[in-house]
Design an enzyme around this catalytic site. Structure first.
Site, PDB file in Angstrom:
ATOM      1  N   CYS A   4       0.861  -1.190   0.000  1.00  0.00           N
ATOM      2  CA  CYS A   4       0.000   0.000   0.000  1.00  0.00           C
ATOM      3  C   CYS A   4       0.896   1.238   0.000  1.00  0.00           C
ATOM      4  O   CYS A   4       1.715   1.420   0.917  1.00  0.00           O
ATOM      5  CB  CYS A   4      -0.920  -0.005   1.220  1.00  0.00           C
ATOM      6  SG  CYS A   4      -1.784   1.567   1.428  1.00  0.00           S
ATOM      7  N   ASP A  30       0.111  16.247  -1.735  1.00  0.00           N
ATOM      8  CA  ASP A  30      -0.257  15.392  -2.858  1.00  0.00           C
ATOM      9  C   ASP A  30       0.832  15.483  -3.929  1.00  0.00           C
ATOM     10  O   ASP A  30       1.363  16.556  -4.217  1.00  0.00           O
ATOM     11  CB  ASP A  30      -1.609  15.842  -3.432  1.00  0.00           C
ATOM     12  CG  ASP A  30      -2.204  14.812  -4.384  1.00  0.00           C
ATOM     13  OD1 ASP A  30      -3.196  14.172  -4.014  1.00  0.00           O
ATOM     14  OD2 ASP A  30      -1.657  14.666  -5.508  1.00  0.00           O
ATOM     15  N   HIS A  46      -4.497   0.974   8.381  1.00  0.00           N
ATOM     16  CA  HIS A  46      -4.981   0.821   7.012  1.00  0.00           C
ATOM     17  C   HIS A  46      -6.485   0.553   6.990  1.00  0.00           C
ATOM     18  O   HIS A  46      -6.987  -0.346   7.659  1.00  0.00           O
ATOM     19  CB  HIS A  46      -4.268  -0.338   6.302  1.00  0.00           C
ATOM     20  CG  HIS A  46      -4.696  -0.487   4.874  1.00  0.00           C
ATOM     21  ND1 HIS A  46      -4.071   0.192   3.847  1.00  0.00           N
ATOM     22  CD2 HIS A  46      -5.716  -1.172   4.309  1.00  0.00           C
ATOM     23  CE1 HIS A  46      -4.688  -0.088   2.710  1.00  0.00           C
ATOM     24  NE2 HIS A  46      -5.686  -0.918   2.964  1.00  0.00           N
ATOM     25  N   ASN A  86     -12.603  10.574  -1.976  1.00  0.00           N
ATOM     26  CA  ASN A  86     -13.124   9.770  -3.072  1.00  0.00           C
ATOM     27  C   ASN A  86     -13.270   8.336  -2.587  1.00  0.00           C
ATOM     28  O   ASN A  86     -12.334   7.769  -2.024  1.00  0.00           O
ATOM     29  CB  ASN A  86     -12.178   9.832  -4.276  1.00  0.00           C
ATOM     30  CG  ASN A  86     -12.132  11.219  -4.882  1.00  0.00           C
ATOM     31  OD1 ASN A  86     -13.156  11.885  -4.966  1.00  0.00           O
ATOM     32  ND2 ASN A  86     -10.956  11.660  -5.284  1.00  0.00           N
ATOM     33  N   HIS A  97      -6.308   3.311   0.090  1.00  0.00           N
ATOM     34  CA  HIS A  97      -6.078   3.566   1.524  1.00  0.00           C
ATOM     35  C   HIS A  97      -6.851   4.844   1.806  1.00  0.00           C
ATOM     36  O   HIS A  97      -6.594   5.879   1.154  1.00  0.00           O
ATOM     37  CB  HIS A  97      -4.575   3.736   1.795  1.00  0.00           C
ATOM     38  CG  HIS A  97      -4.211   3.993   3.243  1.00  0.00           C
ATOM     39  ND1 HIS A  97      -3.256   3.255   3.914  1.00  0.00           N
ATOM     40  CD2 HIS A  97      -4.649   4.928   4.115  1.00  0.00           C
ATOM     41  CE1 HIS A  97      -3.133   3.725   5.160  1.00  0.00           C
ATOM     42  NE2 HIS A  97      -3.973   4.749   5.302  1.00  0.00           N
ATOM     43  N   HIS A  99      -8.270   8.259   2.389  1.00  0.00           N
ATOM     44  CA  HIS A  99      -7.570   9.547   2.443  1.00  0.00           C
ATOM     45  C   HIS A  99      -8.555  10.671   2.202  1.00  0.00           C
ATOM     46  O   HIS A  99      -9.561  10.503   1.511  1.00  0.00           O
ATOM     47  CB  HIS A  99      -6.416   9.606   1.438  1.00  0.00           C
ATOM     48  CG  HIS A  99      -6.799   9.273   0.030  1.00  0.00           C
ATOM     49  ND1 HIS A  99      -6.976   7.974  -0.399  1.00  0.00           N
ATOM     50  CD2 HIS A  99      -7.043  10.055  -1.050  1.00  0.00           C
ATOM     51  CE1 HIS A  99      -7.304   7.977  -1.688  1.00  0.00           C
ATOM     52  NE2 HIS A  99      -7.363   9.222  -2.102  1.00  0.00           N
ATOM     53  N   HIS A 101      -8.715  14.612   0.844  1.00  0.00           N
ATOM     54  CA  HIS A 101      -8.037  15.699   0.152  1.00  0.00           C
ATOM     55  C   HIS A 101      -8.401  17.004   0.851  1.00  0.00           C
ATOM     56  O   HIS A 101      -9.578  17.279   1.082  1.00  0.00           O
ATOM     57  CB  HIS A 101      -8.512  15.792  -1.304  1.00  0.00           C
ATOM     58  CG  HIS A 101      -8.163  14.607  -2.150  1.00  0.00           C
ATOM     59  ND1 HIS A 101      -7.104  14.597  -3.038  1.00  0.00           N
ATOM     60  CD2 HIS A 101      -8.737  13.383  -2.252  1.00  0.00           C
ATOM     61  CE1 HIS A 101      -7.054  13.422  -3.666  1.00  0.00           C
ATOM     62  NE2 HIS A 101      -8.036  12.669  -3.205  1.00  0.00           N
TER      63      HIS A 101
END
Ligand code: DGP
Length: 113
Positions: A4, A30, A46, A86, A97, A99, A101
């Site tokens: 990952c 990012d 995770h 997303n 994994h 996340h 933004h």
């Protein structure tokens, strides 16, 4: 989790520009920023996405949400930001994994898409 990318960033195996870290979460720039400020906030544990939270502690999830306020303060983000995750195919999630933004630095449209 083996293989990952974001687990490897959390462990330091893959380098990143770190914005924030605590016991539960890690935030970094990012690789392909879509805004003047574009951070990713991930839980250290995770979990694949918001659709697969069974193995993620509430503390880790809360830490990710609480991190944004601290990152904003530390980076002088005073005019707001968009905070999105997303989840799955229709959202074009590309890294499996969880996340978030954090997007800031210019005016965004009133619409999300
Ligand atoms: P998403 O499409 O929501 O799954 O976003 C994944 C984001 O992860 C995408 O904006 C690019 C970023 N990304 C992918 N690989 C890496 C990496 O190795 N390092 C960093 N810093 N970001 C990455």
């Amino acid at each position: 989790m083996k293989d990952c990318i974001f687990c490897k960033i959390v462990s330091g195996e893959i380098p990143s520009k770190k914005y924030y870290e605590d016991d539960y979460c890690f935030a970094f720039a990012d690789l392909n920023p879509q805004m003047p400020f574009h951070a990713l906030i991930v839980p250290k544990e995770h979990a694949a996405s918001l659709a697969e939270l069974d193995n993620l502690s509430d503390a880790a999830l809360a830490a990710c949400l609480r991190a944004a306020q601290k990152i904003a303060e530390q980076n002088n983000i005073t005019d707001g930001y968009r905070f999105i995750s997303n989840c799955g195919k229709h959202a074009s999630q590309s890294v499996q994994h969880l996340h978030f933004h954090m997007l800031a630095g210019r005016q965004l449209s009133e619409k999300i898409v």
